[in-house]
Design an enzyme around this catalytic site. Structure first.
Site, PDB file in Angstrom:
ATOM      1  N   ASN A  99      -7.461  13.864   3.844  1.00  0.00           N
ATOM      2  CA  ASN A  99      -7.251  14.504   5.153  1.00  0.00           C
ATOM      3  C   ASN A  99      -6.161  15.569   5.079  1.00  0.00           C
ATOM      4  O   ASN A  99      -5.850  16.217   6.067  1.00  0.00           O
ATOM      5  CB  ASN A  99      -6.926  13.473   6.248  1.00  0.00           C
ATOM      6  CG  ASN A  99      -5.595  12.793   6.016  1.00  0.00           C
ATOM      7  OD1 ASN A  99      -4.923  13.050   5.018  1.00  0.00           O
ATOM      8  ND2 ASN A  99      -5.209  11.916   6.926  1.00  0.00           N
ATOM      9  N   THR A 159      -0.645  14.684   3.499  1.00  0.00           N
ATOM     10  CA  THR A 159       0.395  14.804   2.463  1.00  0.00           C
ATOM     11  C   THR A 159      -0.177  15.398   1.174  1.00  0.00           C
ATOM     12  O   THR A 159       0.580  15.763   0.284  1.00  0.00           O
ATOM     13  CB  THR A 159       1.052  13.442   2.142  1.00  0.00           C
ATOM     14  OG1 THR A 159       0.031  12.542   1.722  1.00  0.00           O
ATOM     15  CG2 THR A 159       1.783  12.885   3.348  1.00  0.00           C
ATOM     16  N   GLY A 160      -1.488  15.490   1.077  1.00  0.00           N
ATOM     17  CA  GLY A 160      -2.116  16.076  -0.113  1.00  0.00           C
ATOM     18  C   GLY A 160      -2.097  17.601  -0.036  1.00  0.00           C
ATOM     19  O   GLY A 160      -1.841  18.178   1.017  1.00  0.00           O
ATOM     20  N   ASP A 197     -10.531  11.937   7.151  1.00  0.00           N
ATOM     21  CA  ASP A 197      -9.509  10.897   7.271  1.00  0.00           C
ATOM     22  C   ASP A 197     -10.204   9.535   7.156  1.00  0.00           C
ATOM     23  O   ASP A 197     -10.992   9.164   8.041  1.00  0.00           O
ATOM     24  CB  ASP A 197      -8.826  11.041   8.637  1.00  0.00           C
ATOM     25  CG  ASP A 197      -7.727  10.012   8.848  1.00  0.00           C
ATOM     26  OD1 ASP A 197      -7.640   9.056   8.053  1.00  0.00           O
ATOM     27  OD2 ASP A 197      -6.967  10.164   9.818  1.00  0.00           O
ATOM     28  N   TYR A 247       4.579   0.660   5.236  1.00  0.00           N
ATOM     29  CA  TYR A 247       3.876   0.845   3.957  1.00  0.00           C
ATOM     30  C   TYR A 247       3.652  -0.515   3.292  1.00  0.00           C
ATOM     31  O   TYR A 247       2.523  -0.857   2.924  1.00  0.00           O
ATOM     32  CB  TYR A 247       4.726   1.741   3.054  1.00  0.00           C
ATOM     33  CG  TYR A 247       4.101   2.086   1.718  1.00  0.00           C
ATOM     34  CD1 TYR A 247       2.952   2.862   1.643  1.00  0.00           C
ATOM     35  CD2 TYR A 247       4.691   1.673   0.520  1.00  0.00           C
ATOM     36  CE1 TYR A 247       2.405   3.205   0.406  1.00  0.00           C
ATOM     37  CE2 TYR A 247       4.144   2.020  -0.705  1.00  0.00           C
ATOM     38  CZ  TYR A 247       2.999   2.786  -0.759  1.00  0.00           C
ATOM     39  OH  TYR A 247       2.458   3.123  -1.973  1.00  0.00           O
ATOM     40  N   TYR A 282     -12.952  -9.692   1.020  1.00  0.00           N
ATOM     41  CA  TYR A 282     -14.271  -9.111   0.737  1.00  0.00           C
ATOM     42  C   TYR A 282     -14.792  -9.601  -0.613  1.00  0.00           C
ATOM     43  O   TYR A 282     -15.989  -9.780  -0.797  1.00  0.00           O
ATOM     44  CB  TYR A 282     -14.212  -7.569   0.762  1.00  0.00           C
ATOM     45  CG  TYR A 282     -14.564  -6.997   2.111  1.00  0.00           C
ATOM     46  CD1 TYR A 282     -13.697  -7.123   3.188  1.00  0.00           C
ATOM     47  CD2 TYR A 282     -15.776  -6.338   2.324  1.00  0.00           C
ATOM     48  CE1 TYR A 282     -14.022  -6.609   4.436  1.00  0.00           C
ATOM     49  CE2 TYR A 282     -16.107  -5.823   3.566  1.00  0.00           C
ATOM     50  CZ  TYR A 282     -15.229  -5.964   4.626  1.00  0.00           C
ATOM     51  OH  TYR A 282     -15.561  -5.455   5.864  1.00  0.00           O
ATOM     52  N   THR A 336       5.892   6.191 -10.367  1.00  0.00           N
ATOM     53  CA  THR A 336       5.178   7.062 -11.314  1.00  0.00           C
ATOM     54  C   THR A 336       5.587   8.512 -11.050  1.00  0.00           C
ATOM     55  O   THR A 336       5.879   8.874  -9.918  1.00  0.00           O
ATOM     56  CB  THR A 336       3.654   6.880 -11.129  1.00  0.00           C
ATOM     57  OG1 THR A 336       3.343   5.501 -11.344  1.00  0.00           O
ATOM     58  CG2 THR A 336       2.857   7.720 -12.105  1.00  0.00           C
TER      59      THR A 336
END
Ligand code: UDP
Length: 324
Positions: free
Chosen positions: A34, A37-38, A58, A147, A161, A177
């Site tokens: 979406n 933040t990318g 999204d 988060y 699931y 990372t």
């Protein structure tokens, strides 16, 4: 027949590296993001590749992808403490509602689904280093709660699931990372220190700098995720580099590497900042025959080259950036 994989968070740091890896491995890759933040710059090279498609969507709302899907990698999420403060609700939604939508898609398409979980499920850990069996020490209502709890719920939903619907699932718990394509202004330690050094500003260490982290180079992380996806192991696996360092020492490394004459200054430690973090990677070694190969000196060098290659105005943009 080529395998077809959906990568959510495709324009983000890890998502873009994963798209690249699966394109190299000969997959048809669908990237979804979406763009909160990318950044499309992270994937612009892939648009020339006929095996890459991009959906601007999204995943917290219903996800539709036509055709078969062999694999789904769910890597969409804000992922820095500054993001959680600025966009807490989206952070909660993408880990919970987003995961639910994608699990539904995986069930419909009979895909194998791997979710990106995090060392944050261990919170401020009282067990060190952290093995997968440790249940963690998380403050649900603190700034990181949006988060941490979304990611813990994500793991619970994924396991449900798996057991209830028999879905083929994988869970990777990602430790800190770093590498090229990290967002320069997301407030994380590494981009913050490198950005400050390149601008000639003081390096801001939070607290007394005795808190520790263990930094993994992105290529190692991608290899671990790749191996986990293709394994037959459905329980969580830690992927990270166990080489632990205090944040004060880490700041000194950046000072040396960049050759900055700026000094290190100390600021207040953010609320609930974990005091120590180091992955126990025995499971990844045993099950995936994986361990990190890139040491910090080598990884930091490559990362610094990337930050230096960014346009100057971006380097000097003061405000914390979101996406573009
Ligand atoms: N940190 C710091 N100065 C900064 C940014 C971060 O000292 O400008 C510290 C932060 O308080 C934490 C560590 O560096 O102890 C790693 O922070 P980061 O946000 O990279 O990751 P996380 O805390 O989520 O592991």
């Amino acid at each position: 027949m080529k395998k077809r994989i959906l990568v959510t968070g495709a324009a983000g740091f890890l998502g873009s590296h994963l798209c690249e890896r699966f394109l190299k491995e000969g997959y048809n890759v669908i990237g979804m993001d979406n763009l909160i933040t990318g950044n499309l710059r992270n994937i612009e090279d892939f648009f020339r590749n006929q095996h890459f498609e991009f959906y601007h969507h999204d995943v917290s709302t219903f996800v539709h992808v036509p055709g078969k899907l062999d694999y789904i990698l769910h890597f969409a999420s804000p992922a820095s403490p500054i993001d959680y403060l600025k966009i807490p609700i989206q952070t909660l939604k993408v880990g919970s509602l987003g995961t639910h939508n994608l699990l539904g898609l995986a069930k419909e398409k009979k895909s194998r689904m791997l979710i990106a979980s995090t060392s944050e499920v261990y919170g401020d850990p009282t067990v060190h280093p952290q093995p997968e069996e440790y249940w963690g020490n998380v403050n649900p209502i603190g700034p990181r709660g949006v988060y941490d709890e979304a990611k813990r719920f994500q793991e619970a939903l994924t396991m449900a699931y798996h057991t209830y619907h028999g879905l083929d699932t994988r869970i990777v718990r990602i430790f800190n990372t770093y590498g090229p394509k990290m967002r320069l202004n997301d407030g994380r330690a590494l981009p913050a220190f490198v950005g400050q050094a390149l601008r000639g500003e003081d390096i801001t260490v939070f607290g007394d700098g005795s808190q520790t982290r263990s930094f993994c180079y992105v290529d190692d992380l991608v290899e671990g995720v790749y191996r986990l996806l293709l394994s037959d192991y459905h329980l969580p696996v830690n992927i990270g580099n166990p080489d632990e360092i205090s944040i004060a020492e880490f700041a000194e490394e950046i000072v040396k590497l960049t050759g900055t004459t700026a000094k290190v200054i100390y600021k207040d430690l953010p609320v609930d900042d974990p005091k120590q973090r180091q992955p126990d990677i025995s499971k990844a070694k045993e099950i995936l025959d994986w361990e990190p190969k890139v040491n910090r000196a080598e990884g930091l060098k490559k990362t610094l080259e990337y930050f230096k290659s960014l346009p100057k105005d971006e380097l000097f943009k003061k405000e914390l950036s979101f996406g573009n």
